[in-house]
Design a protein around this motif. Structure first.
Motif, mmCIF file in Angstrom:
data_model
loop_
_atom_site.group_PDB
_atom_site.id
_atom_site.type_symbol
_atom_site.label_atom_id
_atom_site.label_comp_id
_atom_site.label_asym_id
_atom_site.label_seq_id
_atom_site.Cartn_x
_atom_site.Cartn_y
_atom_site.Cartn_z
ATOM 1 N N SER A 11 62.093 60.597 18.018
ATOM 2 C CA SER A 11 63.216 59.801 18.542
ATOM 3 C C SER A 11 63.175 59.654 20.125
ATOM 4 C CB SER A 11 64.832 60.257 18.323
ATOM 5 O OG SER A 11 64.946 60.266 17.006
ATOM 6 N N GLN A 12 62.475 60.791 20.584
ATOM 7 C CA GLN A 12 62.150 60.923 22.000
ATOM 8 C C GLN A 12 61.014 61.374 22.475
ATOM 9 O OE1 GLN A 12 65.937 62.275 23.350
ATOM 10 N NE2 GLN A 12 65.574 64.626 22.260
ATOM 11 N N PRO A 13 60.386 61.335 23.650
ATOM 12 C CA PRO A 13 59.469 62.147 24.125
ATOM 13 C C PRO A 13 59.531 63.574 24.203
ATOM 14 C CG PRO A 13 59.738 60.034 25.650
ATOM 15 C CD PRO A 13 61.087 60.467 24.778
ATOM 16 N N GLY A 14 60.709 64.248 24.417
ATOM 17 C CA GLY A 14 60.917 65.606 24.074
ATOM 18 C C GLY A 14 60.702 66.107 22.865
ATOM 19 N N ASP A 15 60.953 65.383 21.690
ATOM 20 C CA ASP A 15 60.706 65.637 20.356
ATOM 21 C C ASP A 15 59.339 65.623 19.999
ATOM 22 O OD1 ASP A 15 63.542 65.764 20.257
ATOM 23 O OD2 ASP A 15 63.763 64.154 18.834
ATOM 24 N N VAL A 16 58.595 64.562 20.746
ATOM 25 C CA VAL A 16 57.018 64.474 20.555
ATOM 26 C C VAL A 16 56.521 65.818 21.133
ATOM 27 C CG1 VAL A 16 55.129 63.256 21.164
ATOM 28 C CG2 VAL A 16 57.084 61.992 20.488
ATOM 29 N N SER B 40 68.710 63.337 24.668
ATOM 30 C CA SER B 40 69.505 64.550 24.078
ATOM 31 C C SER B 40 68.612 65.650 24.271
ATOM 32 C CB SER B 40 69.784 64.154 22.646
ATOM 33 O OG SER B 40 68.665 63.794 21.747
ATOM 34 N N PRO B 41 68.691 66.956 23.861
ATOM 35 C CA PRO B 41 67.896 67.942 24.168
ATOM 36 C C PRO B 41 66.732 67.783 23.021
ATOM 37 C CG PRO B 41 70.343 68.908 24.006
ATOM 38 C CD PRO B 41 70.263 67.166 23.743
ATOM 39 N N ALA B 42 65.630 68.305 23.347
ATOM 40 C CA ALA B 42 64.468 68.215 22.738
ATOM 41 C C ALA B 42 64.681 68.977 21.506
ATOM 42 C CB ALA B 42 63.260 68.421 23.604
ATOM 43 N N ALA B 43 63.997 68.451 20.309
ATOM 44 C CA ALA B 43 64.000 69.309 19.236
ATOM 45 C C ALA B 43 62.644 68.907 18.441
ATOM 46 C CB ALA B 43 65.120 68.970 18.326
ATOM 47 N N ARG B 44 62.384 69.882 17.392
ATOM 48 C CA ARG B 44 61.103 69.752 16.704
ATOM 49 C C ARG B 44 61.634 68.989 15.455
ATOM 50 N NH1 ARG B 44 58.940 73.442 12.341
ATOM 51 N NH2 ARG B 44 61.052 73.847 12.209
ATOM 52 N N ARG B 45 61.816 67.648 15.758
ATOM 53 C CA ARG B 45 62.598 66.711 14.527
ATOM 54 C C ARG B 45 61.551 65.550 14.452
ATOM 55 N NH1 ARG B 45 67.407 66.659 16.975
ATOM 56 N NH2 ARG B 45 66.543 64.996 18.585
ATOM 57 N N ILE B 46 61.514 65.272 13.010
ATOM 58 C CA ILE B 46 60.603 64.170 12.511
ATOM 59 C C ILE B 46 61.509 63.266 11.920
ATOM 60 C CG2 ILE B 46 59.070 63.292 10.926
ATOM 61 C CD1 ILE B 46 57.615 66.171 11.087
ATOM 62 N N ASP B 47 61.697 61.869 12.358
ATOM 63 C CA ASP B 47 62.352 60.923 12.051
ATOM 64 C C ASP B 47 61.951 60.206 10.629
ATOM 65 O OD1 ASP B 47 64.157 61.561 13.868
ATOM 66 O OD2 ASP B 47 64.082 59.673 15.345
#
Length: 203
Positions: free
Chosen positions: A52-57, A105-112
């Motif tokens: 979703s966002q750079p922080g997640d990347v 939003s806060p970064a997370a190790r999240r795959i969409d």
């Protein structure tokens, strides 16, 4: 209509591969099994991880590197968004990208979303082959990109020119031997024009 059901990556070290894909968050999307088939150079495919966002990347790239991956392209901003590329310890190439350039939003190790990009010699010919084998086209951009409609799978299936995919990942396009990947579907076993193997599985 043929259902695309699964992606199985063939690895030399099963325990290590399972631990890696679990650490990165890809375990729900891919299966792994042992294979000692010889393979050299570019294997002709990549997994695309959409965030979703750079922080997640960054969180996904960091998790991958901490688990033993190597960086092929560090995560950076570009005109289309933000992303980077890593190679898993078993050799699988993964692209991690977000179309957003700012965190909301806060970064997370999240795959969409996960997509399997098959690098093929002729996108139009491969598209015809897969349509004849029962897959429905979702998006098509001439000889540059084809995405199939795969509602029965958590992974999207797409075709990309092999030369362009190799260039995108920063690798020479040359490669030989096994692709070290097997696709699962419900239409019976077959091998496509570029040597990608399909086996019969339930959707």
């Amino acid at each position: 209509m043929t259902a695309f059901a699964s992606v199985t990556i063939e690895v030399s070290d099963l325990t290590a591969a399972q631990a890696f894909y679990q650490a990165v968050g890809l375990a729900p999307y891919v299966n792994v099994r042992v294979s000692d088939e010889p393979t050299t150079g570019f294997r002709g495919f990549a997994l695309s991880l959409v965030a979703s966002q750079p922080g997640d990347v960054d969180a996904l790239m960091t998790a991958a590197l901490d688990a033993g991956a190597t960086t092929l392209k560090p995560a950076t901003k570009s005109f289309w968004g933000y992303g980077g590329i890593f190679r898993a310890p078993d050799g699988t190439i993964c692209k991690v990208a977000s179309s957003s350039k700012k965190d909301s939003s806060p970064a997370a190790r999240r795959i969409d979303q996960v997509a399997l990009l098959l690098g093929v010699a002729d996108v139009k010919a491969s598209k015809r082959f897969y349509v004849e084998h029962g897959l429905a086209v979702g998006k098509s951009f001439g000889g540059k990109y084809v995405e199939f409609d795969t509602p029965s799978s958590d992974v999207k299936l797409a075709l990309y020119p092999r030369r362009a995919l190799a260039k995108d990942t920063g690798l020479p396009q040359e490669g030989s031997g096994s692709h070290r990947i097997v696709l699962g579907g419900d239409s019976g076993p077959f091998t496509d024009l570029d040597g990608f193997v399909w086996e019969t599985v339930s959707a």
